[in-house]
Design a protein around this motif. Sequence first.
Motif: not given
Length: 455
Positions: A15-17, A41-46
């Motif tokens: 569950l990653i965005a 969800v876990d929010f990760v910067p890209h």
Amino acid sequence: MRKRYTIEIAETSKLIAYCPQELLQDKILKKIAFGSKAVEVDFVPHPKHENSIVISKEIQKYLLFPNFSIRLHVFVEEQVLHIGPLVGIFTAGFTPFPLRPIGDRTNFFSKLLSVKSNVGAIPFVFGEQHINWEKGTINGYFYHDNSWQSLEVPFPHVIYDRLPNRKSERNPKLAKVKETLQKDYLIPWYNPGFFSKLDIYERLQEDDSVTIYLPETHPFTSFSLIEGMLSKYGHIYLKPINGSLGLGVHQILYDKIQVEYYCRYQDHTGVNRLRKFSSIEALFQTVFAHRNLDKMIVQQGIHLLRHEQRPIDFRIHTNKDDAGEWHVTALAAKIAGRGSVTTHARNGGEIKTAAEIFEKEECRLYTEKLVKAALLLSKSIENNMEGFIAEIGFDLGIDKHGNVWLFEANSKPGRSIFSHPELRDFDQLTCKLSMAFAVFLTEQSILYPEDVIKW
């Protein structure tokens, strides 16, 4: 300022965005939402992907997100990232045929749903039979890549009312669906309900900015009312309070010199009739013998501009945009058929652009007057009617002195004017703004829910 992002799907079960840095700056995000569904969800910067949000296959599955590769709007409120809008278009009259799921109106809905990429929304069509109340989902009809498909999605952010007629609107089952989704699920519903001619007239009379456009109008009460208005105006119209398509409209004319009455109407076989009578009583006993006059209005006759000896009126469409502002999106002249009481195509009427029937300067002047009237009337109707109104079709007339008159306002305007080759682009524009307003209403309902609920 609003921004749109492409939503991409990653082949992972976590569950990653992955989001652009700008969405995560100074914000703590915990959930992602689509329509009525939300998931932590876990929010990760890209940082490499400034214009896209990547969600995992697991998130897509949980949110029931259809992967149409559309750049969608994003709204952030209370640690939730909302993507959408998901727009439900509520209607009736579905068929079992996959190529024509909404019967004769399938072509219109395909055009309406085709603006999704342009607007940045995911619209679908549904009826009461497509709702799964236990799961909180809808098996909606989507139009994608030039074909119809049925997909399960959450309850939408907003609903656009496209019920086809007053009969469907009065259906208790459909009325219950509308009430439940609005009151129990707090889903904003726009363009609800058909307008009543008398109701519109009475409400607009309270607004001084538009009373100049209103012909004298009364519910039918007696022959003396008819006699008084005929003496004043020379001719009047009798119309059903809740009529449409020009059905049931009668024009009554009074010849003061010969002391004779004339009635122009279309009979039950579709033939245009003009009949002469020696008294108003004889006219009513003959023409209205089987009609319920309590459901009719009496309206002042207007001496309209003419083209080739035939009366002209005008259809003007107005729509609200994605900022909630009104625009005139289409304008066409309608010329009455020979001997017809209305300008409707079914009575032999013709559709023309204003430029086809007026000289350049005259065309500019009349267009300016009509546009001004339509925008003032749109704002007045919005302010004086319940619910969210974002689309109106006006029938306006211009008399021989250049004055503009309102004959009718339609909350679900017909689209016959778009058969004219020069008006087809405006057909697309009205569809675009009908969906664009859903973006505005979704944003308002997420950011300022208490204001939206008051409606």
